[in-house]
Design an enzyme around this catalytic site. Structure first.
Site, PDB file in Angstrom:
ATOM      1  N   LYS A  60      -1.273  -9.237   3.162  1.00  0.00           N
ATOM      2  CA  LYS A  60      -0.567  -8.694   4.330  1.00  0.00           C
ATOM      3  C   LYS A  60      -1.472  -7.672   5.016  1.00  0.00           C
ATOM      4  CE  LYS A  60       3.082  -5.692   4.014  1.00  0.00           C
ATOM      5  NZ  LYS A  60       2.584  -4.530   4.784  1.00  0.00           N
ATOM      6  N   GLU A  91       8.859  -3.661  10.851  1.00  0.00           N
ATOM      7  CA  GLU A  91       9.248  -2.384  10.248  1.00  0.00           C
ATOM      8  C   GLU A  91       9.749  -1.422  11.305  1.00  0.00           C
ATOM      9  OE1 GLU A  91       6.493  -0.693   7.447  1.00  0.00           O
ATOM     10  OE2 GLU A  91       7.685   1.146   7.229  1.00  0.00           O
ATOM     11  N   GLU A 114      -1.713  -5.066   8.730  1.00  0.00           N
ATOM     12  CA  GLU A 114      -0.955  -4.453   9.819  1.00  0.00           C
ATOM     13  C   GLU A 114      -1.652  -4.653  11.161  1.00  0.00           C
ATOM     14  OE1 GLU A 114      -0.267  -0.322   8.905  1.00  0.00           O
ATOM     15  OE2 GLU A 114       0.756  -0.792   7.015  1.00  0.00           O
ATOM     16  N   ASP A 152      -0.988  -6.163  -0.127  1.00  0.00           N
ATOM     17  CA  ASP A 152      -1.407  -5.476   1.096  1.00  0.00           C
ATOM     18  C   ASP A 152      -2.918  -5.287   1.121  1.00  0.00           C
ATOM     19  OD1 ASP A 152       0.364  -4.751   3.124  1.00  0.00           O
ATOM     20  OD2 ASP A 152       1.251  -3.152   1.922  1.00  0.00           O
ATOM     21  N   ASP A 186       0.836  -1.202   0.000  1.00  0.00           N
ATOM     22  CA  ASP A 186       0.000   0.000   0.000  1.00  0.00           C
ATOM     23  C   ASP A 186       0.871   1.252   0.000  1.00  0.00           C
ATOM     24  OD1 ASP A 186       0.836  -0.160   2.611  1.00  0.00           O
ATOM     25  OD2 ASP A 186      -1.145   0.119   3.508  1.00  0.00           O
ATOM     26  N   SER A 187       2.206   1.056  -0.011  1.00  0.00           N
ATOM     27  CA  SER A 187       3.115   2.177  -0.279  1.00  0.00           C
ATOM     28  C   SER A 187       2.842   2.735  -1.675  1.00  0.00           C
ATOM     29  CB  SER A 187       4.576   1.727  -0.148  1.00  0.00           C
ATOM     30  OG  SER A 187       4.811   0.550  -0.883  1.00  0.00           O
TER      31      SER A 187
HETATM   32  O1  KIV Z   1       3.528  -1.077   1.622  1.00  0.00           O
HETATM   33  C1  KIV Z   1       4.703  -1.433   1.702  1.00  0.00           C
HETATM   34  O2  KIV Z   1       5.540  -1.181   0.817  1.00  0.00           O
HETATM   35  C2  KIV Z   1       5.095  -2.177   2.888  1.00  0.00           C
HETATM   36  C3  KIV Z   1       6.555  -2.435   3.086  1.00  0.00           C
HETATM   37  C4  KIV Z   1       7.194  -1.195   3.527  1.00  0.00           C
HETATM   38  C5  KIV Z   1       6.798  -3.561   4.005  1.00  0.00           C
HETATM   39  O3  KIV Z   1       4.280  -2.522   3.676  1.00  0.00           O
END
Ligand code: KIV
Length: 286
Positions: free
Chosen positions: A122, A191, A124, A92, A53-54
């Site tokens: 993934k 992280e 959080e 994510d 989600d970056s």
């Molecule tokens: O969204 C992302 O790129 C991440 C990484 C920083 C682990 O969650």
């Protein structure tokens, strides 16, 4: 159908991640958000591609990950999956897609797998995610957990700071990691935590730790591709090592092309299309 790639020899699924951990073999993970970068990353031999989600920071310029929608990440995941043959594709779950209730979270995770082609999701959070991780795993959805700095909590945390610096915080992180492992997560992102804390967590778990800003001890290292390639803007965190300056490479190429256009050096005859001699003759006769 979103993806049609046959499995490549050595395709990375969960067992390969477990085997690597058992053999003490380090793996690598990079983000990708589109077809060409996924192909480059996959063909370079990266083991896991994270549709992170970056994307909110790197691609959409939102400034943080909060606004990222399921449609945005789904579209990115479809493209990444099309460009990937060997790496495991992890997607994510964006903020808000696993927060309302378990059924809705399962539905969203299933969308990422069925239509996006994700092979794992993934999410959080620490002990608060344990019931959800259990439920997802019981529905055959492989889960990667993510603790330490969790960017979706940026407003609550008040910024991007190293987590687990006090003994009390470190203890909580270690407990969280163990609970998430027990819940069924097959790997866990750590992280921005002190390397000693990451090493302690790794020592307590049998699943793989995926480190970003968490030191050398983690089983897998992950970075945001655009950080590694010098395609992000502004000050970079300490853990980012820039291995290329693609921003400069692109700027130079654009400047050279612009100069060629202005001087008449582009396009040359070889880079355009001409009439045949016959057509020219025919036209001249009219
Ligand atoms: O969204 C992302 O790129 C991440 C990484 C920083 C682990 O969650």
């Amino acid at each position: 159908m979103a993806y049609l790639q046959p499995d490549k020899e050595g395709k990375v699924y969960l067992p390969a991640i477990r085997t690597a951990k058992e053999n003490g073999q380090k793996l690598v993970c990079l983000t990708a958000y589109d077809y060409p970068t996924a192909r480059i990353v996959d063909e370079a031999g990266v083991d896991i591609i994270l549709v992170g989600d970056s994307i909110g920071n790197v691609i959409h310029g939102y400034g943080n990950t909060i606004p990222v929608s399921i449609e945005e990440i789904l579209s990115a995941c479809i493209a990444v999956k099309r460009g990937t043959e060997r790496a495991m594709v992890v997607c994510d779950m964006p903020f808000g897609t696993y927060h309302v209730n378990e059924d809705e979270s399962v539905r969203n995770a299933l969308r990422l797998m069925k239509y996006g082609g994700a092979e794992a999701v993934k999410l959080e959070g620490g002990r608060n995610r344990v019931p959800l991780v259990k439920r997802l795993v019981s529905e055959e959805i492989p889960v990667v957990a993510h603790i330490g700095l969790t960017p979706q909590s940026v407003y609550k945390m008040g910024g991007y700071r190293v987590q687990g610096r006090t003994a009390e915080q470190a203890k909580l992180l270690i407990e969280d990691a163990k609970m998430l492992e027990e819940a069924g997560a097959f790997a866990i992102v750590l992280e921005l935590v002190p390397r000693e804390v990451a090493a302690m967590i790794r020592g307590e778990l049998s699943i793989s730790t995926i480190g970003i800003g968490a030191g050398l001890e983690c089983d897998i290292q992950v970075l945001v591709l655009h950080d590694l390639m010098g395609m992000t803007f502004g000050r970079q965190p300490r853990f980012v090592r820039q291995y290329a300056n693609l921003r400069q490479v692109m700027t130079d190429a654009i400047h050279t092309w612009t100069a060629d256009v202005k001087s008449g050096a582009y396009p040359s005859d070889d880079e355009s299309y001409g009439l045949t001699a016959e057509t020219k003759k025919e036209m001249a006769a009219k």
